[in-house]
Design a protein around this motif. Sequence first.
Motif, PDB file in Angstrom:
ATOM      1  N   LEU A   1      -7.213  10.914  -8.828  1.00 32.29           N
ATOM      2  CA  LEU A   1      -5.902  10.842  -8.400  1.00 32.29           C
ATOM      3  C   LEU A   1      -5.460  11.187  -7.063  1.00 32.29           C
ATOM      4  N   TYR A   2      -5.973  12.473  -6.883  1.00 27.01           N
ATOM      5  CA  TYR A   2      -5.493  13.007  -5.471  1.00 27.01           C
ATOM      6  C   TYR A   2      -6.318  12.368  -4.401  1.00 27.01           C
ATOM      7  N   ALA A   3      -7.788  12.184  -4.719  1.00 26.65           N
ATOM      8  CA  ALA A   3      -8.474  11.641  -3.836  1.00 26.65           C
ATOM      9  C   ALA A   3      -8.139  10.289  -3.423  1.00 26.65           C
ATOM     10  N   LEU A   4      -7.704   9.314  -4.290  1.00 27.72           N
ATOM     11  CA  LEU A   4      -6.928   8.113  -4.081  1.00 27.72           C
ATOM     12  C   LEU A   4      -5.602   8.113  -3.422  1.00 27.72           C
ATOM     13  N   GLN A   5      -5.027   9.000  -3.596  1.00 26.09           N
ATOM     14  CA  GLN A   5      -3.857   9.032  -3.024  1.00 26.09           C
ATOM     15  C   GLN A   5      -3.968   9.524  -1.457  1.00 26.09           C
TER      16      GLN A   5
ATOM     17  N   LEU B   1      -6.814   9.066   0.023  1.00 25.35           N
ATOM     18  CA  LEU B   1      -7.213   7.673   0.939  1.00 25.35           C
ATOM     19  C   LEU B   1      -6.189   6.727   1.085  1.00 25.35           C
ATOM     20  N   LEU B   2      -5.470   6.234   0.501  1.00 31.04           N
ATOM     21  CA  LEU B   2      -4.058   5.433   1.017  1.00 31.04           C
ATOM     22  C   LEU B   2      -3.500   6.088   1.789  1.00 31.04           C
ATOM     23  N   ALA B   3      -3.262   7.532   1.888  1.00 29.94           N
ATOM     24  CA  ALA B   3      -2.574   8.134   3.035  1.00 29.94           C
ATOM     25  C   ALA B   3      -3.330   7.968   4.481  1.00 29.94           C
TER      26      ALA B   3
ATOM     27  N   VAL C   1      -5.437   5.587   5.133  1.00 31.35           N
ATOM     28  CA  VAL C   1      -5.513   4.145   5.515  1.00 31.35           C
ATOM     29  C   VAL C   1      -4.022   3.765   6.012  1.00 31.35           C
ATOM     30  N   LEU C   2      -3.015   4.411   5.635  1.00 34.43           N
ATOM     31  CA  LEU C   2      -1.720   4.143   6.233  1.00 34.43           C
ATOM     32  C   LEU C   2      -1.511   4.730   7.515  1.00 34.43           C
ATOM     33  N   MET C   3      -2.103   5.899   7.813  1.00 33.61           N
ATOM     34  CA  MET C   3      -2.252   6.397   9.081  1.00 33.61           C
ATOM     35  C   MET C   3      -2.923   5.789  10.056  1.00 33.61           C
ATOM     36  N   LEU C   4      -4.098   4.970   9.645  1.00 28.67           N
ATOM     37  CA  LEU C   4      -4.694   4.288  10.548  1.00 28.67           C
ATOM     38  C   LEU C   4      -4.022   3.118  11.200  1.00 28.67           C
ATOM     39  N   ALA C   5      -2.973   2.382  10.426  1.00 28.20           N
ATOM     40  CA  ALA C   5      -2.186   1.261  10.554  1.00 28.20           C
ATOM     41  C   ALA C   5      -1.264   1.929  11.548  1.00 28.20           C
ATOM     42  N   VAL C   6      -0.696   3.139  11.309  1.00 21.87           N
ATOM     43  CA  VAL C   6       0.293   3.592  12.266  1.00 21.87           C
ATOM     44  C   VAL C   6      -0.116   3.882  13.686  1.00 21.87           C
ATOM     45  N   MET C   7      -1.535   4.349  13.609  1.00 24.35           N
ATOM     46  CA  MET C   7      -2.224   4.634  14.985  1.00 24.35           C
ATOM     47  C   MET C   7      -2.668   3.413  15.738  1.00 24.35           C
ATOM     48  N   THR C   8      -2.215   2.290  15.375  1.00 30.86           N
ATOM     49  CA  THR C   8      -2.390   1.203  16.135  1.00 30.86           C
ATOM     50  C   THR C   8      -1.270   1.021  17.169  1.00 30.86           C
TER      51      THR C   8
ATOM     52  N   LEU D   1       0.958  -1.106  -0.101  1.00 32.02           N
ATOM     53  CA  LEU D   1      -0.192  -0.117   0.028  1.00 32.02           C
ATOM     54  C   LEU D   1       0.746   1.446   0.001  1.00 32.02           C
ATOM     55  N   ALA D   2       1.875   1.344   0.884  1.00 33.72           N
ATOM     56  CA  ALA D   2       2.886   2.568   0.962  1.00 33.72           C
ATOM     57  C   ALA D   2       3.638   2.563  -0.518  1.00 33.72           C
ATOM     58  N   ILE D   3       3.821   1.473  -1.273  1.00 35.53           N
ATOM     59  CA  ILE D   3       4.476   1.752  -2.613  1.00 35.53           C
ATOM     60  C   ILE D   3       3.519   2.231  -3.567  1.00 35.53           C
ATOM     61  N   LEU D   4       2.452   1.633  -3.548  1.00 33.31           N
ATOM     62  CA  LEU D   4       1.185   2.156  -4.411  1.00 33.31           C
ATOM     63  C   LEU D   4       0.807   3.862  -4.104  1.00 33.31           C
ATOM     64  N   GLU D   5       0.891   4.134  -2.792  1.00 39.77           N
ATOM     65  CA  GLU D   5       0.844   5.655  -2.687  1.00 39.77           C
ATOM     66  C   GLU D   5       1.693   6.546  -3.233  1.00 39.77           C
TER      67      GLU D   5
END
Length: 177
Positions: free
Chosen positions: A128-132, A134-136, A138-145, A37-41
């Motif tokens: 494209l901005y909205a998708l980027q 969204l990925l950012a 989602v990654l932030m939610l993972a960091v918040m664990t 996901l991070a590479i895709l972002e």
Amino acid sequence: MMTPYLHFTGGDNLFFKTWTPSSHGAIAGACIGLVALAILERFLGAVRSVLGAQWRQKAMALVEAKSFPPPSPITTPSKEKTPSDIEEVNINSLSGSYMEQGPFLSSRRAPRRISPFIIAHDFPRGVLYALQALLAYVLMLAVMTFQAAFIIAILAGLGVGEVLFGRMGTAESHTFH
């Protein structure tokens, strides 16, 4: 209950209540997914930057073509100027009123710096901005664990993505970090 500090233990919810990697294999699988996901972002950031540059170039060429239409054959002079056609003017022979007024300012407009709105360019740019974004998030939610393995995986994925795609993008593609 969520652990409020960095840890490597399993059992944290990742995105959904049912996604709770608790075994070492499940955590490793989640980390591989987060790296992807991070590479895709970073890939989306590079694509957005490259396409944005192309769209801006096309839009500005369109504006330039509208501002300065090609000369028509009717307005072009029939012969080229020769040295005998050029008149020499002595500055002392100019009238005093001209000298008091100062030089005349040209009426040319400043060049356009902002691209015009073109739906074929701006709609995909927004998607494209909205998708980027969204990925950012989602990654932030993972960091918040506070799961340290997730954080390390995300940082590794962003680093690998930047190595792979960073030369294609510009500073504007780094909106979220």
